[in-house]
Design an enzyme around this catalytic site. Structure first.
Site, PDB file in Angstrom:
ATOM      1  N   SER A 160      43.835  43.578  44.399  1.00 26.68           N
ATOM      2  CA  SER A 160      43.518  44.121  45.817  1.00 26.68           C
ATOM      3  C   SER A 160      42.754  45.533  45.335  1.00 26.68           C
ATOM      4  O   SER A 160      42.458  45.576  44.190  1.00 26.68           O
ATOM      5  CB  SER A 160      44.365  44.319  47.011  1.00 26.68           C
ATOM      6  OG  SER A 160      43.937  45.128  47.943  1.00 26.68           O
ATOM      7  N   TYR A 187      33.584  45.109  51.131  1.00 28.05           N
ATOM      8  CA  TYR A 187      34.593  45.070  50.032  1.00 28.05           C
ATOM      9  C   TYR A 187      35.876  45.421  50.533  1.00 28.05           C
ATOM     10  O   TYR A 187      36.791  44.669  50.112  1.00 28.05           O
ATOM     11  CB  TYR A 187      34.241  46.233  49.000  1.00 28.05           C
ATOM     12  CG  TYR A 187      35.074  46.479  47.776  1.00 28.05           C
ATOM     13  CD1 TYR A 187      35.147  45.213  46.680  1.00 28.05           C
ATOM     14  CD2 TYR A 187      35.860  47.651  47.390  1.00 28.05           C
ATOM     15  CE1 TYR A 187      35.886  45.351  45.528  1.00 28.05           C
ATOM     16  CE2 TYR A 187      36.818  47.496  46.281  1.00 28.05           C
ATOM     17  CZ  TYR A 187      36.714  46.682  45.630  1.00 28.05           C
ATOM     18  OH  TYR A 187      37.500  46.611  44.318  1.00 28.05           O
ATOM     19  N   LYS A 191      39.364  43.207  50.498  1.00 30.17           N
ATOM     20  CA  LYS A 191      40.570  43.702  49.449  1.00 30.17           C
ATOM     21  C   LYS A 191      41.642  43.538  50.503  1.00 30.17           C
ATOM     22  O   LYS A 191      42.915  43.437  50.097  1.00 30.17           O
ATOM     23  CB  LYS A 191      40.140  44.997  48.874  1.00 30.17           C
ATOM     24  CG  LYS A 191      39.235  44.777  47.884  1.00 30.17           C
ATOM     25  CD  LYS A 191      39.902  44.175  46.743  1.00 30.17           C
ATOM     26  CE  LYS A 191      39.019  43.220  45.618  1.00 30.17           C
ATOM     27  NZ  LYS A 191      39.655  42.499  44.643  1.00 30.17           N
TER      28      LYS A 191
HETATM   29  N1  LIG Z   1      38.074  49.047  38.117  1.00 27.80           N
HETATM   30  C1  LIG Z   1      38.515  49.581  39.295  1.00 27.80           C
HETATM   31  O1  LIG Z   1      38.581  50.893  39.309  1.00 27.80           O
HETATM   32  C2  LIG Z   1      39.371  48.703  40.199  1.00 27.80           C
HETATM   33  C3  LIG Z   1      39.922  49.452  41.457  1.00 27.80           C
HETATM   34  C4  LIG Z   1      40.416  48.738  42.257  1.00 27.80           C
HETATM   35  C5  LIG Z   1      40.599  47.224  42.140  1.00 27.80           C
HETATM   36  N2  LIG Z   1      39.781  46.711  41.067  1.00 27.80           N
HETATM   37  C6  LIG Z   1      39.937  45.259  41.075  1.00 27.80           C
HETATM   38  O2  LIG Z   1      40.392  44.780  39.889  1.00 27.80           O
HETATM   39  C7  LIG Z   1      39.994  43.495  39.680  1.00 27.80           C
HETATM   40  C8  LIG Z   1      39.291  43.563  38.289  1.00 27.80           C
HETATM   41  O3  LIG Z   1      38.063  44.249  38.112  1.00 27.80           O
HETATM   42  P1  LIG Z   1      37.560  45.177  36.888  1.00 27.80           P
HETATM   43  O4  LIG Z   1      37.475  46.387  37.063  1.00 27.80           O
HETATM   44  O5  LIG Z   1      38.175  44.462  35.731  1.00 27.80           O
HETATM   45  O6  LIG Z   1      35.705  44.489  36.969  1.00 27.80           O
HETATM   46  P2  LIG Z   1      34.851  43.829  35.794  1.00 27.80           P
HETATM   47  O7  LIG Z   1      34.926  44.594  34.862  1.00 27.80           O
HETATM   48  O8  LIG Z   1      33.577  43.879  36.823  1.00 27.80           O
HETATM   49  O9  LIG Z   1      35.488  42.367  35.844  1.00 27.80           O
HETATM   50  C9  LIG Z   1      35.419  41.692  36.834  1.00 27.80           C
HETATM   51  C10 LIG Z   1      35.543  40.271  36.638  1.00 27.80           C
HETATM   52  O10 LIG Z   1      35.366  39.350  37.578  1.00 27.80           O
HETATM   53  C11 LIG Z   1      34.401  38.299  37.203  1.00 27.80           C
HETATM   54  N3  LIG Z   1      33.678  37.458  38.296  1.00 27.80           N
HETATM   55  C12 LIG Z   1      32.868  38.213  39.152  1.00 27.80           C
HETATM   56  N4  LIG Z   1      32.459  37.250  39.998  1.00 27.80           N
HETATM   57  C13 LIG Z   1      32.850  35.958  39.786  1.00 27.80           C
HETATM   58  C14 LIG Z   1      32.701  34.790  40.077  1.00 27.80           C
HETATM   59  N5  LIG Z   1      31.917  34.377  41.209  1.00 27.80           N
HETATM   60  N6  LIG Z   1      33.541  33.812  39.583  1.00 27.80           N
HETATM   61  C15 LIG Z   1      34.401  34.277  38.472  1.00 27.80           C
HETATM   62  N7  LIG Z   1      34.552  35.467  37.962  1.00 27.80           N
HETATM   63  C16 LIG Z   1      33.906  36.129  38.687  1.00 27.80           C
HETATM   64  C17 LIG Z   1      33.577  38.884  36.229  1.00 27.80           C
HETATM   65  O11 LIG Z   1      32.608  37.949  35.553  1.00 27.80           O
HETATM   66  P3  LIG Z   1      31.279  38.397  34.752  1.00 27.80           P
HETATM   67  O12 LIG Z   1      31.891  38.987  33.551  1.00 27.80           O
HETATM   68  O13 LIG Z   1      30.797  37.086  34.599  1.00 27.80           O
HETATM   69  O14 LIG Z   1      30.686  39.218  35.591  1.00 27.80           O
HETATM   70  C18 LIG Z   1      34.525  39.711  35.432  1.00 27.80           C
HETATM   71  O15 LIG Z   1      35.279  38.753  34.638  1.00 27.80           O
HETATM   72  C19 LIG Z   1      38.848  43.266  40.735  1.00 27.80           C
HETATM   73  O16 LIG Z   1      39.350  42.234  41.589  1.00 27.80           O
HETATM   74  C20 LIG Z   1      38.786  44.454  41.526  1.00 27.80           C
HETATM   75  O17 LIG Z   1      38.137  44.465  42.769  1.00 27.80           O
HETATM   76  C21 LIG Z   1      39.317  47.437  40.303  1.00 27.80           C
END
Ligand SMILES: NC(=O)c1ccc[n+]([C@@H]2O[C@H](COP(=O)([O-])OP(=O)(O)OC[C@H]3O[C@@H](n4cnc5c(N)ncnc54)[C@H](OP(=O)(O)O)[C@@H]3O)[C@@H](O)[C@H]2O)c1
Length: 317
Positions: A160, A187, A191
């Site tokens: 989330s 978003y 979440k």
């Molecule tokens: N980073 C933060 O600050 C933060 C904060 C709060 C919550 N989150 C949550 O943490 C999680 C991971 O985020 P992250 O920061 O690691 O982001 P990220 O680096 O953008 O990685 C996101 C991953 O999700 C994949 N994805 C996106 N759309 C998809 C789809 N339709 N089908 C399958 N895979 C898909 C992306 O694939 P591609 O490589 O093909 O794009 C990538 O592997 C998310 O749920 C995000 O909401 C992150």
């Protein structure tokens, strides 16, 4: 007694844990937190299947992790959460390959993208972040139930965000058919859905030894911000106390996911929102910390479960 906090890393929370013989699946394992989560679980001996939508990016992540000679076996499979036909095909294949699944980390996500729709016409953020994961998890339930025991429940971890505070579920118009699209509200809704799904899943499956957790990983500089412009960044920073965002490194960011998936201190618990490798408190109005009441409301959780079953045209549990 282990205690963790904001600065704890994946290495800290996995220390002393042996996951040999366990099977873990991680979605969105082609980038950011997903790769680090997969690395940590395989580093502790688990068989880990990396799931992602883009073959080249998935292969690159797999090659990187294989190059590290981790003790756990590494597998991969394609999964596009924005197309329920693909999710169904992937889920069926995964069930055949993994009749027992101990850990499912629903990590993939998109944030603040332009208005768009999934293959089946759901709004893109809700469709990807919640609906695709709902179907995947439902399809994998037989394997999760097969792995869970009274001593060791199988765990589903749903990523989330503190951004869930931007919106409750709008059950009247979840897919923005009659209201103007707002990328942050959308978003936030998706979440919130991740937390409500954790609450409903845990309520239904705790007796079958499958427990669910929602995780806020913190603010981590990853590719998640790919749709943001400088104004967006300023707006996000302003929402933090003192107008300053406290960033985590990727190993710190993935630590709460790994803690949710493996911590012995969470055995017997579930349906909880976790942050900083701890169980979160109720969130206040002027802080990014904690969980808002609309995200843990049992009635809303059940309502979303029923609606999600209609969306994916399949009933689970
Ligand atoms: N980073 C933060 O600050 C933060 C904060 C709060 C919550 N989150 C949550 O943490 C999680 C991971 O985020 P992250 O920061 O690691 O982001 P990220 O680096 O953008 O990685 C996101 C991953 O999700 C994949 N994805 C996106 N759309 C998809 C789809 N339709 N089908 C399958 N895979 C898909 C992306 O694939 P591609 O490589 O093909 O794009 C990538 O592997 C998310 O749920 C995000 O909401 C992150």
């Amino acid at each position: 007694m282990r205690t963790f906090g904001f600065e704890s890393t994946t290495e800290d929370v996995i220390a002393g844990q042996d996951l040999t013989g366990r099977v873990a699946l991680v979605t969105g394992a082609s980038a950011g937190l997903g790769v680090e989560t997969a690395r940590t679980l395989a580093g502790a001996g688990a068989t880990v299947c990396l799931l992602a939508r883009d073959r080249d990016r998935l292969d690159a992540a797999l090659a990187t992790l294989r190059g590290e000679n981790l003790p756990g076996r590494l597998e991969s499979a394609l999964l596009d959460l924005a197309d329920l036909d693909q999710v169904r095909a992937a889920g069926e294949g995964l069930l055949k390959s993994f009749p027992k699944i101990d850990i499912l980390v629903n990590n993939a996500g998109v944030m603040a993208c332009p208005f768009g729709h999934t293959a089946q016409g759901f709004e893109m953020q809700l469709g990807t972040n919640h609906i695709g994961h709902f179907l995947l998890t439902g399809l994998l339930l037989p394997a999760l139930k097969a792995a869970g025991t009274a001593q060791h429940a199988a765990r589903v971890v749903n990523l989330s965000s503190a951004g869930h505070r931007f919106s409750a579920m709008d059950f009247d118009d979840p897919n923005y058919e009659r209201r103007p699209y707002d990328k942050w509200q959308s978003y936030g809704q998706s979440k919130t859905a991740n937390v409500l799904f954790s609450v409903a899943l845990d309520a239904r499956l705790a007796d079958s030894h499958v427990r669910a957790f929602a995780v806020h990983p913190g603010a981590i500089s990853t590719e998640l911000g790919r749709h943001l412009n400088p104004d967006d960044m300023a707006q996000i920073a302003a929402s933090f106390p003192g107008g300053k965002m406290a960033f985590k490194s990727v190993p710190q960011g993935a630590a709460t996911s790994v803690w949710a998936a493996t911590a012995p201190e969470l055995e017997g618990k579930g349906g909880l929102y976790l942050e900083d490798c701890q169980i979160a408190q109720a969130g206040g109005e002027d802080s990014m910390a904690g969980v808002q009441p609309w995200a843990t409301d049992r009635e809303a959780a059940e309502r979303l479960w029923q609606l999600s079953q209609q969306w994916v045209e399949q009933e689970f549990a």
